[in-house]
Design a protein around this motif. Sequence first.
Motif, short mmCIF file in Angstrom:
data_model
loop_
_atom_site.label_atom_id
_atom_site.label_comp_id
_atom_site.label_asym_id
_atom_site.label_seq_id
_atom_site.Cartn_x
_atom_site.Cartn_y
_atom_site.Cartn_z
N ALA A 201 -17.72 28.09 -14.33
CA ALA A 201 -18.43 28.91 -13.96
C ALA A 201 -19.04 28.66 -12.67
O ALA A 201 -19.32 29.23 -11.53
CB ALA A 201 -19.55 29.40 -14.96
N ASP A 202 -19.52 27.23 -12.76
CA ASP A 202 -20.02 26.85 -11.27
C ASP A 202 -19.29 26.79 -10.11
O ASP A 202 -19.55 27.02 -8.93
CB ASP A 202 -20.58 25.27 -11.71
N ARG A 203 -17.65 26.29 -10.61
CA ARG A 203 -16.77 26.46 -9.44
C ARG A 203 -16.79 27.81 -9.17
O ARG A 203 -16.46 28.02 -7.79
CB ARG A 203 -15.62 25.83 -9.91
N THR A 204 -16.61 28.89 -9.96
CA THR A 204 -16.32 30.27 -9.34
C THR A 204 -17.53 30.80 -8.46
O THR A 204 -17.11 31.46 -7.58
CB THR A 204 -16.32 31.22 -10.66
N ALA A 205 -18.80 30.46 -9.08
CA ALA A 205 -19.88 30.78 -8.02
C ALA A 205 -19.97 29.80 -6.72
O ALA A 205 -20.17 30.75 -5.73
CB ALA A 205 -21.21 30.29 -8.79
N SER A 206 -19.37 28.58 -6.83
CA SER A 206 -19.37 28.08 -5.20
C SER A 206 -18.44 28.63 -4.64
O SER A 206 -18.67 28.62 -3.25
CB SER A 206 -19.01 26.65 -5.83
N GLU A 207 -17.20 29.01 -5.10
CA GLU A 207 -16.19 29.75 -4.18
C GLU A 207 -16.69 31.22 -3.59
O GLU A 207 -16.37 31.23 -2.34
CB GLU A 207 -15.07 29.90 -4.93
N LEU A 208 -17.41 31.79 -4.29
CA LEU A 208 -18.05 32.75 -3.98
C LEU A 208 -18.99 32.85 -2.72
O LEU A 208 -18.97 33.61 -1.74
CB LEU A 208 -18.76 33.69 -4.93
N ARG A 209 -19.81 31.64 -2.88
CA ARG A 209 -20.87 31.32 -1.62
C ARG A 209 -20.05 30.90 -0.88
O ARG A 209 -20.31 31.21 0.43
CB ARG A 209 -21.77 30.28 -2.29
N SER A 210 -19.05 30.22 -0.95
CA SER A 210 -18.03 29.80 0.30
C SER A 210 -17.53 30.69 1.02
O SER A 210 -17.53 30.81 2.24
CB SER A 210 -17.16 28.50 -0.12
N MET A 211 -17.11 31.74 0.32
CA MET A 211 -16.56 32.99 1.11
C MET A 211 -17.53 33.80 1.82
O MET A 211 -17.29 34.23 2.91
CB MET A 211 -15.64 33.68 -0.05
N LEU A 212 -18.68 33.94 1.20
CA LEU A 212 -19.62 34.56 2.01
C LEU A 212 -20.16 33.92 3.09
O LEU A 212 -20.72 34.82 4.14
CB LEU A 212 -20.82 34.83 0.82
N SER A 213 -20.04 32.66 3.00
CA SER A 213 -20.54 31.82 4.20
C SER A 213 -19.61 32.03 5.58
O SER A 213 -20.22 31.73 6.59
CB SER A 213 -20.74 30.52 3.75
N LEU A 214 -18.49 32.52 5.20
CA LEU A 214 -17.61 32.72 6.37
C LEU A 214 -17.69 34.02 6.90
O LEU A 214 -17.05 34.49 8.06
CB LEU A 214 -16.13 32.52 5.88
N GLU A 215 -18.65 34.99 6.43
CA GLU A 215 -18.84 36.37 6.75
C GLU A 215 -19.57 36.25 8.07
O GLU A 215 -20.63 35.41 8.39
CB GLU A 215 -19.50 37.36 5.93
N GLU A 216 -18.94 37.30 8.84
CA GLU A 216 -19.97 37.42 10.34
C GLU A 216 -21.21 38.29 10.00
O GLU A 216 -22.28 37.89 10.68
CB GLU A 216 -18.95 38.18 11.47
N ASP A 217 -21.29 38.98 9.25
CA ASP A 217 -22.68 39.92 8.71
C ASP A 217 -23.38 38.69 8.16
O ASP A 217 -23.37 38.38 7.09
CB ASP A 217 -22.29 41.04 7.89
N GLU A 218 -24.71 38.81 8.66
CA GLU A 218 -25.70 37.85 8.28
C GLU A 218 -26.03 38.28 6.65
O GLU A 218 -26.36 37.27 5.93
CB GLU A 218 -27.17 37.74 9.30
N ARG A 219 -26.14 39.55 6.62
CA ARG A 219 -26.66 39.82 5.27
C ARG A 219 -25.66 39.43 4.42
O ARG A 219 -25.89 39.19 3.06
CB ARG A 219 -26.63 41.59 5.37
N LYS A 220 -24.18 39.30 4.49
CA LYS A 220 -23.33 38.96 3.54
C LYS A 220 -23.37 37.65 3.30
O LYS A 220 -23.58 37.13 2.25
CB LYS A 220 -21.91 39.38 4.16
N ARG A 221 -23.81 36.88 4.24
CA ARG A 221 -24.04 35.58 4.28
C ARG A 221 -25.06 35.19 3.39
O ARG A 221 -24.98 34.07 2.55
CB ARG A 221 -24.20 34.66 5.50
N ARG A 222 -26.05 36.01 3.21
CA ARG A 222 -27.19 35.71 2.45
C ARG A 222 -27.09 36.34 0.96
O ARG A 222 -28.11 36.31 0.20
CB ARG A 222 -28.59 35.99 3.14
N MET A 223 -26.13 36.99 0.56
CA MET A 223 -25.88 37.94 -0.40
C MET A 223 -26.02 36.86 -1.86
O MET A 223 -25.41 35.71 -1.77
CB MET A 223 -24.47 38.29 -0.35
N PRO A 224 -26.92 37.21 -2.86
CA PRO A 224 -27.09 36.60 -3.85
C PRO A 224 -25.63 36.43 -4.67
O PRO A 224 -25.16 37.42 -4.94
CB PRO A 224 -28.20 37.26 -4.68
N VAL A 225 -25.54 35.26 -5.26
CA VAL A 225 -24.55 35.04 -6.28
C VAL A 225 -25.31 34.48 -7.48
O VAL A 225 -25.81 33.17 -7.41
CB VAL A 225 -23.51 34.03 -5.90
N LEU A 226 -25.31 35.13 -8.69
CA LEU A 226 -26.12 34.58 -9.90
C LEU A 226 -25.13 34.41 -11.07
O LEU A 226 -24.05 34.83 -11.14
CB LEU A 226 -27.03 35.80 -10.12
#
Length: 321
Positions: A201-226
Amino acid sequence: MGLDVEALLEKAQQGDKRSTARLISGVEAGGEAAETVLSRLWPHTGRAKVIGITGPPGSGKSTMTDKLAKYWRAQGLRIGIVAIDPTSPFSGGAILGDRVRMSDLTLDAGVFVRSMGTRGQLGGLSSACVGAVNVLDACGCDLVIIETVGVGQSEIEVVNVADVVAVVTVPGLGDDVQAIKAGIFEIGDLFVVNKADRPGADRTASELRSMLSLEEDERKRRMPVLLVTAAQNEGIEKLCQTMERLFDSMQESGMIEQRRSARLRQELLTLIQDEFGRRVINPVLTSPAFQEDFDNFLARRENPYLWVGDMMNKITEGRLL
């Protein structure tokens, strides 16, 4: 289908579930019945918050919807739930399993649960879903939760209906993030890794956060992953509070208003297309002249593409209407 919409609405706003169900059935019936119900309810809509729950099959969306509804119900809110189930392409029927999994909610006077089949509609929603949401809104629900069917990457129509969309996934789907990439990845306002008690589960959440960090949209980069384990009710309170704060911030920025405006435009477009089909297209396609033209298409004596162009010219010039 003769419905006294005003009388049913008055009873529904007082908590009568049978009246609410009859109004939604009127919407599902389509045609004049749906038009009558929705036109008379329209002045009473626009108040409810709409939450979309989407994601791949088996991610626990029904269980999560059940827990979310119970949390918000404990806060004194009236809750409406539209749960979409797949429709068989062979029989046309649907196994409304979501209704079964949320059976205890149906005993709560402040919760209304409606299961609907997709009826072959792509995108994870029933074609009557928007109408059902409007009915629940008009009937006094403070919050409407839409749980989509779970069809994978094509399940993106919920963004046209919901104010806030939560994309749910679980560890152990193979390529965890791949399961929610493409279109469905783009529509989320927050991401939920359910069944967080499972390994990975932690790995899945980490992968999601990593993908979001590559987004150009700042809102996407700050999107919550719970991380949530809905079956044990773990993380549900934090998830609800996060969605509430997200809704407030989106409302302050004007995004909620933009989404509702886009929703109304899409709804109007659908209504125009349906009415145009009923008044113009259907009579053309059922006429003897069309059958003769169609036979010529099959025999390659006429070109269907040129025929369509000629037909549209007649419509726009008023020679067909």
